[in-house]
Write an enzyme that holds these catalytic residues in place. Structure first.
Site, short mmCIF file in Angstrom:
data_model
loop_
_atom_site.label_atom_id
_atom_site.label_comp_id
_atom_site.label_asym_id
_atom_site.label_seq_id
_atom_site.Cartn_x
_atom_site.Cartn_y
_atom_site.Cartn_z
N ASP A 152 0.83 -1.20 0.00
CA ASP A 152 0.00 0.00 0.00
C ASP A 152 0.86 1.26 0.00
O ASP A 152 1.47 1.61 1.00
CB ASP A 152 -0.97 -0.06 1.18
CG ASP A 152 -1.88 -1.26 1.04
OD1 ASP A 152 -2.54 -1.36 0.00
OD2 ASP A 152 -1.91 -2.11 1.94
N THR A 153 0.87 1.90 -1.15
CA THR A 153 1.86 2.91 -1.48
C THR A 153 1.23 3.92 -2.45
O THR A 153 0.22 3.61 -3.08
CB THR A 153 3.07 2.22 -2.17
OG1 THR A 153 3.52 1.15 -1.35
CG2 THR A 153 4.22 3.16 -2.40
N ALA A 154 1.87 5.07 -2.61
CA ALA A 154 1.40 6.06 -3.59
C ALA A 154 2.59 6.56 -4.39
O ALA A 154 3.53 7.13 -3.81
CB ALA A 154 0.69 7.21 -2.89
N GLN A 205 5.81 7.14 -1.85
CA GLN A 205 5.69 7.25 -0.40
C GLN A 205 4.70 6.22 0.13
O GLN A 205 3.85 5.73 -0.62
CB GLN A 205 5.26 8.67 -0.03
CG GLN A 205 3.98 9.11 -0.72
CD GLN A 205 3.80 10.62 -0.69
OE1 GLN A 205 4.61 11.37 -1.21
NE2 GLN A 205 2.70 11.06 -0.06
#
Length: 527
Positions: A340-342, A358
């Site tokens: 789970d990242t952006a 991030q």
């Protein structure tokens, strides 16, 4: 679905949430450069995509400064506390994934904002944080993606009163499209905007976080925060079919994607269809070989000498390529990694370019909001090993094996493609798919991220190392993969397990071509 790219003549912003992309575009319109806009996007994502990222997490940055003609990199990951060691978890098999005892690394993202703006920015931190502060204090329409992840992390969020109050008001999962307000987070952002990074690492925010952790069994101290610093580091690279591909060095896993390309350059993709058995099989096998080496050596390079020269040598790539069976899947094991990242990227009209990523590690990180700060804390440190012989064993003031890995591809000494993805173990896999589709098959960024994808490895709660493949590939290819020994699991046409990839291409006309993943809430915005 997501078939047409957006083309800007001067600028481009891509991110997994349209409001964050808009924040970056707004900063560019105000006279900010790509570095200002990237920090604005980063901060906005911390508000409007709180299940994926936040002030309590880490970030990694690749930065091209056109005036200096230089590519630089910033490692914005945090370290374990000075008082944290194996004895803290004596008698336990692993570090807990959720709760205060998983929060054992200092958040690095706010420090990275300060470093990037002071080195390259034009605007003040307060100007750049303005969009994020507005969305935190006044609210924004909650995404379907956030609602879905809130359901997944319900137990973790319900275990922390501050977190429950924010993310589960009245014990309920907020409805998609409802106004979602984070007053406490907005006030923390206002403090940072007014007082700078030290508000987070030495001031009231740090004291509140440390006090909350101490009261609830955590280990970080005020000295851990006060002593934190990210690092400017030299990018690492390899050449692939005339392009130079850049990643961050360890503790990032980026070198595993470079290794995969060193393997794949020995195969002629001109005779391989991009939706064929051969394509998916070769990429999966190349990545499995790079993961084998990654898992043996990746940790904080200040604690272990990682043999990058050997791993990234062309001779070693050729050796690994020769070991691939074109008709049979190799046996391999994987450890589940947070996904789970952006990821986001910005290119401005001067040619400055930023590729960055991030994360909080798991969805909503540890699930713990630190007191009155409104800040979710990451659980990145839960990936440390409690085996005293393991290369990534838990030690004081140490960075762990990190999945974050933004990428850039250069052509003739200039940025040509900025790309990256959400996805933990899937990051090297999706990056390899995106870059081969663009370089080997000439796809534009939107097509490259929209094409059917795969991800190999074990995800949380699963015992097998499946090769998950989107159904759009077709039953015949799925059967061929299964017949070759892959443990195939057919998933939805645009399945969330594939992560969210985005890319910007700078073409021969200097146009900026943007693509965002149809699996996300993102939008490419250029002008």
């Amino acid at each position: 679905m997501g078939s047409k790219p957006v083309i800007g003549t001067k600028t481009m912003v891509v991110s997994p949430h349209y409001l964050a992309s808009m924040a970056g575009a707004k900063i560019l319109e105000k006279g900010g450069n790509a570095f200002d806009a990237a920090v604005a996007v980063s901060a906005c994502l911390a508000v409007v995509y709180p299940h994926m990222t936040g002030l309590g997490g880490d970030s990694f940055w690749l930065i091209w400064n056109e005036a200096e003609q230089r590519l630089n990199a910033f490692n914005g990951s945090g370290r374990s506390g000075y008082q944290v060691n194996l004895s803290c978890y004596e008698g336990e098999q692993s570090i807990p994934f959720r709760g205060t005892r998983s929060c054992i690394t200092v958040p690095g993202m706010v420090d990275s904002w300060d470093a990037i703006l002071k080195t390259y920015g034009r605007l003040q931190l307060g100007d750049v944080l303005e969009p994020a502060i507005g969305y935190a204090l006044n609210g924004f329409p909650l995404s379907t993606h956030q609602a879905k992840n809130t359901r997944t992390a319900y137990g973790a969020l319900a275990g922390s009163r501050p977190g429950c109050d924010i993310y589960l008001p009245s014990g309920q999962i907020p409805a998609p499209g409802s106004r979602f307000v984070q007053k406490e987070l907005g006030r923390s952002l206002q403090q940072i905007a007014e007082l700078g990074r030290d508000a987070f690492y030495k001031g009231g925010i740090a004291k509140e976080i440390v006090s909350y952790l101490k009261e609830n069994g955590g280990y970080l101290t005020i000295d851990d925060f006060a002593d934190h610093h990210g690092d400017w580091v030299d990018p690492i690279s390899t050449d692939y079919r005339g392009y130079t591909i850049y990643q961050l060095p360890p503790n990032s896993q980026g070198f595993s994607a470079l290794m995969a390309l060193n393997i794949l350059e020995h195969f002629d993709f001109s005779s391989i269809h991009p939706r064929s058995f051969d394509y998916f099989h070769l990429l999966a096998e190349a990545l499995k070989k790079s993961f084998r080496d990654r898992d043996q050596v990746l940790t904080d390079p200040e604690f272990y000498d990682i043999p990058l020269d050997q791993l990234l040598s062309k001779a070693y790539g050729a050796q690994l390529a020769a070991a691939i069976d074109r008709n049979r899947a190799a046996e391999a094991e994987s450890e589940p990694l947070g996904r789970d990242t952006a990821y986001a990227a910005v290119v401005d009209e001067d040619g400055n370019a930023v590729s960055f990523i991030q994360s909080l590690y798991f969805e909503f990180g540890s699930g713990v909001v630190a007191g009155s700060t409104g800040i979710l804390l990451q659980n990145r440190g839960s990936y440390f090993s409690l085996d005293p012989q393991h290369v990534n064993r838990l030690e004081p003031h140490k960075r762990t094996f990190h999945t974050l890995m933004p990428a850039m591809a250069f052509l003739d000494g200039k940025p040509a493609i900025l790309y990256g993805t959400q996805g933990g173990e899937g990051q090297p896999q999706t990056q390899t798919a995106v870059i081969t589709r663009m370089i080997d098959y000439g796809m534009d960024p939107q097509q490259a991220v929209s094409e059917p994808r795969f991800v190999w490895g074990r995800t949380w709660g699963e015992a097998s190392n499946d090769l998950k493949v989107e159904a759009r590939v077709g039953d015949e290819v799925l059967k061929q993969l299964a017949d070759a020994g892959h443990s195939v699991k057919k998933v939805k046409d645009f399945d969330g397990v594939m992560g969210q990839a985005h890319a910007i291409q700078i073409d021969e006309n200097e146009f900026r071509i943007g693509g965002t993943d149809p699996r996300s809430d993102g939008a490419p915005i250029g002008w």
